[in-house]
Design a protein around this motif. Structure first.
Motif, PDB file in Angstrom:
ATOM      1  N   ARG A 420      37.482  71.127  45.215  1.00 11.63           N
ATOM      2  CA  ARG A 420      36.080  70.899  44.855  1.00 11.63           C
ATOM      3  C   ARG A 420      35.733  71.586  43.540  1.00 11.63           C
ATOM      4  O   ARG A 420      35.022  71.018  42.693  1.00 11.63           O
ATOM      5  N   ARG A 424      34.417  69.638  40.191  1.00 13.65           N
ATOM      6  CA  ARG A 424      33.153  69.970  39.534  1.00 13.65           C
ATOM      7  C   ARG A 424      33.369  70.280  38.055  1.00 13.65           C
ATOM      8  O   ARG A 424      32.526  69.933  37.210  1.00 13.65           O
ATOM      9  N   ASN A 428      31.690  68.316  34.967  1.00 16.94           N
ATOM     10  CA  ASN A 428      31.002  68.955  33.830  1.00 16.94           C
ATOM     11  C   ASN A 428      31.577  68.479  32.508  1.00 16.94           C
ATOM     12  O   ASN A 428      30.840  68.256  31.535  1.00 16.94           O
ATOM     13  N   ARG A 499      31.915  62.458  41.692  1.00 19.17           N
ATOM     14  CA  ARG A 499      30.898  62.930  42.645  1.00 19.17           C
ATOM     15  C   ARG A 499      31.279  62.539  44.068  1.00 19.17           C
ATOM     16  O   ARG A 499      31.062  63.306  45.019  1.00 19.17           O
ATOM     17  N   VAL A 502      33.794  64.912  45.314  1.00 25.34           N
ATOM     18  CA  VAL A 502      33.160  66.191  45.642  1.00 25.34           C
ATOM     19  C   VAL A 502      32.527  66.105  47.037  1.00 25.34           C
ATOM     20  O   VAL A 502      32.618  67.043  47.843  1.00 25.34           O
TER      21      VAL A 502
END
Length: 549
Positions: A420, A424, A428, A499, A502
């Protein structure tokens, strides 16, 4: 079909349905479909009954939930066999609704199921399993009693079948049977919710025998005074894992309702023939249940209101049903189709009302009893012998498996957290005005390494599978098979893909942490039971243990 494939569509698969094998053969002789088959995920349902088409779609449940289902009609084909295609389209709608109901149930209730399994473990270690009943009544008739409104018509006839057929009642029907002086040979109870308790309120259960599965509401086991049999749910990953811990107790796919479970139990016991009563699956007389049943009687409001659906009864006349009842109806039909080999004479629908169940032969209960329930059987003796043959499971092995699994789950949390974090960071990087492709590739490589470590915890994921409905549904979308594929998408698509991954990791971490806590509770319960065994006494409800009678 080929013209449709030329269009741009977001699809997981295409199912081509043709009732005639001869026409399908002619099509293959005239048109080369090899390129289309290689380039697309195409299934062919040729020469299959509509129910078989439904069963094929059942295997694609995740795709149906995520992407929906669209029927593309070919008018010339439909004109050749309109009745067949009308039923197929109905089965497509049933498959879609079935997938949504099943998926939503698992997604909303998995924590309840998990808690119940854990709290039932200590008791399960002391109980006889249903495997002691398998094959015990080969060739003996069985009557499966549900609480539909038509039960009031023929419940009195059950007294003539007592001792000559195995009477298996669902929990909601027990009160009605006892009120008419008939004690069922077996009662089946599988509801995970606290509603289950009211089915037995005010009933003396001392002389009754109960069959439960691993998900049943735990206080049922504590309160029930009679003999209890325990069953594993073979299509639930967590139940299978616990079966290795509590010892072989036997089990089967319980279906979608307690009536399905009771029917499948009859088959596992070798019963033939099997009759269904009180299995209306419709608002017979505009009510949902027989008077006196534990369930509340709901009145039908008429077609077009709520989820009321009109279905044919045994005479082909319309009768009001409900969307959920229709799901149960279709599943019964599927089971009858699949299990036809175990019921060579077919299943008897002795309900005398309600919806028509394809695959059954209508018959009055009085006629069924007169024809088949003609020989005395020592049913009590067989059931008591099966119960007394059971041996409790020792806790040492179980505690070792729990300890090992907790270590694995902690490793899952560690590795999923690493995945995860990397995802992320990728997200970003994508969000920057000008992202660095080389850095993204390095991050993808790191994620791939972390994902391999996560996927290595195979036993832990066996336990977690039923807890990851949303994650499994997301991963069913082939665009999300690997984050390395995000380079094929635009910036917005890339961000959405990551996403979604995630979200998968969030669900994995949440489920693993939840189970870590539950397994701590298992350890406490087993330790309490072991202490009780050593002391030669029983532990009260606080420890989750009751004395087996």
């Amino acid at each position: 079909m080929l013209e449709y494939l030329k269009r741009e569509h977001d699809r997981d698969f295409m199912l081509v349905v043709e009732p005639s094998l001869e026409r399908f053969r002619c099509c293959l002789e005239q048109v080369d479909l090899s390129t289309a088959i290689e380039a697309h995920n195409i299934f062919f349902a040729a020469g299959l009954a509509p129910l078989d088409v439904f069963k094929m779609l059942r295997t694609e449940e995740c795709s149906l939930v995520r992407n929906g289902l669209k029927a593309i009609k070919h008018p010339p084909s439909i004109a050749l066999d309109p009745v067949y295609y009308q039923e197929v389209i109905q089965r497509l709608q049933d498959a879609m609704y079935y997938a949504l109901v099943n998926n939503n149930s698992r997604d909303k209730s998995w924590r309840h199921y998990a808690r119940n399994m854990v709290r039932n473990v200590p008791a399960a270690m002391t109980l006889p399993g249903v495997n002691g009943l398998f094959g015990a009544f080969d060739g003996v008739p069985a009557i499966v009693v549900s609480a539909g409104p038509s039960l009031g018509k023929n419940v009195r006839e059950l007294a003539h079948a007592k001792g000559r057929a195995v009477i298996i009642a669902v929990d909601t029907a027990v009160r009605v049977l006892l009120d008419h002086g008939v004690a069922p040979d077996l009662v089946v109870s599988i509801d995970f919710s606290s509603n289950n308790m009211r089915y037995f309120d005010g009933i003396d259960t001392t002389a009754l025998r109960l069959v439960v599965d691993s998900e049943v509401y735990p206080p049922i086991l504590d309160a029930f005074e009679g003999t209890r049999f325990y069953a594993e749910i073979t299509n639930k990953s967590a139940s299978r894992w616990f079966s290795h811990m509590v010892g072989a107790r036997g089990g089967f796919d319980k279906g979608l309702s307690v009536a399905h479970t009771a029917f499948l139990l009859a088959l596992e016991m070798g019963c033939r023939p099997v009759a269904l009563i009180g299995q209306d699956l419709a608002y017979t007389g505009d009510v949902s249940h027989v008077k006196g049943a534990a369930m509340s009687r709901v009145e039908a409001r008429g077609p077009g209101t709520g989820n009321v659906i009109v279905v044919p009864d045994m005479f082909g006349r319309p009768v009001n049903s409900h969307a959920s009842m229709v799901v149960f109806l279709r599943h019964f039909e599927e089971l009858l189709h699949t299990e036809a080999g175990r019921l060579p004479g077919g299943c008897i629908d002795a309900t005398e009302g309600g919806a028509r169940i394809a695959g059954t032969r209508p018959m009055t209960l009085k006629e069924f009893v007169a024809r088949t329930c003609v020989q005395d059987v020592d049913i009590d003796g067989v059931l008591d012998a099966a119960a007394s043959a059971a041996r409790p499971t020792r806790g040492e092995h179980a505690l070792g498996r729990v300890k090992s699994m907790r270590r694995e789950l902690k490793a899952v949390v560690r590795d999923a957290t690493a995945c995860r974090s990397t995802l992320r960071t990728i997200l970003n990087e994508i969000g920057k005005g000008r992202s660095d492709p080389a850095r993204i590739r390095r991050l993808q490589t790191r994620y791939a390494r972390e994902a391999v470590a996560l996927e290595s915890h195979t036993e832990a994921f066996e336990l977690l599978a039923d807890s990851l409905t949303r994650a499994i549904t997301i991963m069913r979308d082939r665009r999300l098979v690997s984050p390395s594929m995000i380079g094929r998408l635009d910036v917005q698509g890339q961000a959405e893909a990551v996403r979604q991954f995630v979200t998968v990791m969030d669900d994995v971490i949440e489920a693993a942490e939840f189970w870590i806590g539950l397994l701590r509770e298992v350890t406490t319960g087993i330790a309490a039971r072991e202490g009780a065994v050593v002391a030669g006494s029983s532990v009260g409800e606080a420890g989750g243990i009751t004395r087996h009678k």
